[in-house]
Design a protein around this motif. Sequence first.
Motif: not given
Length: 392
Positions: A192-194, A244-245, A292-293, A377-378
Motif C-alpha cells: 500500500l502506498a500513498f 482513503k488511499p 488510520r490506514f 499503490a496507484t
Amino acid sequence: MIVAGVMSGTSADGINVALVQLPARGRGRPRYTLLAHEEYSFPAPVRRAILEMMNAELARVADLARLNFLLGELYAEAVAKTARKHRVKLDLVGCHGQTLYHQGVAQRFLGRKLAVTWQTGEGAVIAARLGVPIVSDFRPADMAAGGKGAPLVPFLDYFLYRDQRVARIAQNIGGIANLTSIPAGASLRQVLAFDTGPGNMVIDAIMEEFFGKRFDRDGRVAASGRVLNGVVAKLVRATFFRQKPPRTAGREEFGREYVGRFLQTCRSASKPDVMATATALTARSIADAVQRFVSPRFVVPRTAARRKEAGRQMIVSGGGAKNPTLMTMLRDAITPLGIGLHFSDEFGLPAEAKEAVAFALLAHETWHRRPSNVPSATGAKRAAILGKISYA
C-alpha cells in the motif's frame, strides 16, 4: 548495465543524479550497486521560473515550452558532470522530470472526465547531449491504465525493504510526504502506498516568506518555537487527510494558496511558532495516516510473534530526513504506535539518493519491457510498462 537516475522534486531545489549498476538481464529481485550520487542546485532564476510555471493560472505557453528544453539541457549537464567525475560510461538514463501539474483524480474537461499529469524536461535533448537512450515521462502509462500516476517509488521500496518478520513503512519526505507500507511477508500485490500530505513544501514556503531562505537548516527556527497544537488539530481534520488511499498530492493541494490559508490560521503567532507548527503538521499528518490506514494492516505472522522477532519500522528518506526537529516530532508521534524510526542510510541507501535510484531502476525495467508500476499503490487496473524512450 550502468543507469543514471535523475530526479528533481516538487520543492524545485535542484537535480539529484544517481549512478546505478544493474544487471544487463535477469528477473526477480533486482540487485543494484549505487556507484555515485550527486546533487546540483538550480540557479535562483531557474527555480523561480519553475515555481511560476507551477501556477496554472499564470503560466504562459511559450515559457512552458522554453522551460521544457532548458530543463533538458540542465538534466543532461548534471548527468554528464556526474559521469565524468566518477569516470563512468553510461548505458541508459531514467529521468523523472520536473512536475508542473499533477491531477490524479479525473475532472471534467470539454465534455470528458480526465486525470492528467505533466512532467517537463525534454527527453530528446537529454538523449542527444549524452549519446545514450533515455526513459522519461513515467507517470502517464499508469494513468492510462486507470491509476493516479503516483506513487512510483514503491517498486523500489518493496525490493529494498520487504522482510518475512518485520513490517516496514518506507517514508519519503520531499516537498510532498509519501509512504509505502510493506507488511511482514508481503507480496507485491499487498503493498500500500500513498501521499500522506505536506513534506517540506509548507515549511520551505514559510521560510522563504519570513526569512528569504530556501529551508529551515537543521530545523533550528522550528526548534526555537512553540507548536500551536490547536491549529495542527484543526488542519489535519481537512478532507484530504481523511481520504482513503490511493491518493496523491502536490502544489495543487499544499502550494501557495494553502500556505496563505495556513498563515491566516496562525494569525498573530511569532515566526518561530509558525515554523514549529508547520513542521508539526508534517509529522502529525504522517502519523495520522499511519494510524488510520497502515496500522490495521500490520498483522504480525504467528511464527514470528512466537520467536519475538517481529517488529515495526519506519524508514525515512528524502530531504526531510535532514531536519532533526522534524525527525524528533515524527519519532514522538509514531512511538506510541509501536513503530521505531530508522533512516534509509542504515540500509545502504543515502536518504537524498533514493528517488534518483528509483528512477534508474524503473528505466532499467522499461528498457527490458517489464512493468514497474504497483497497481495496489496507484489504483491502476493492471501492471504497466512505464515511460517513453528517446534514442540518441
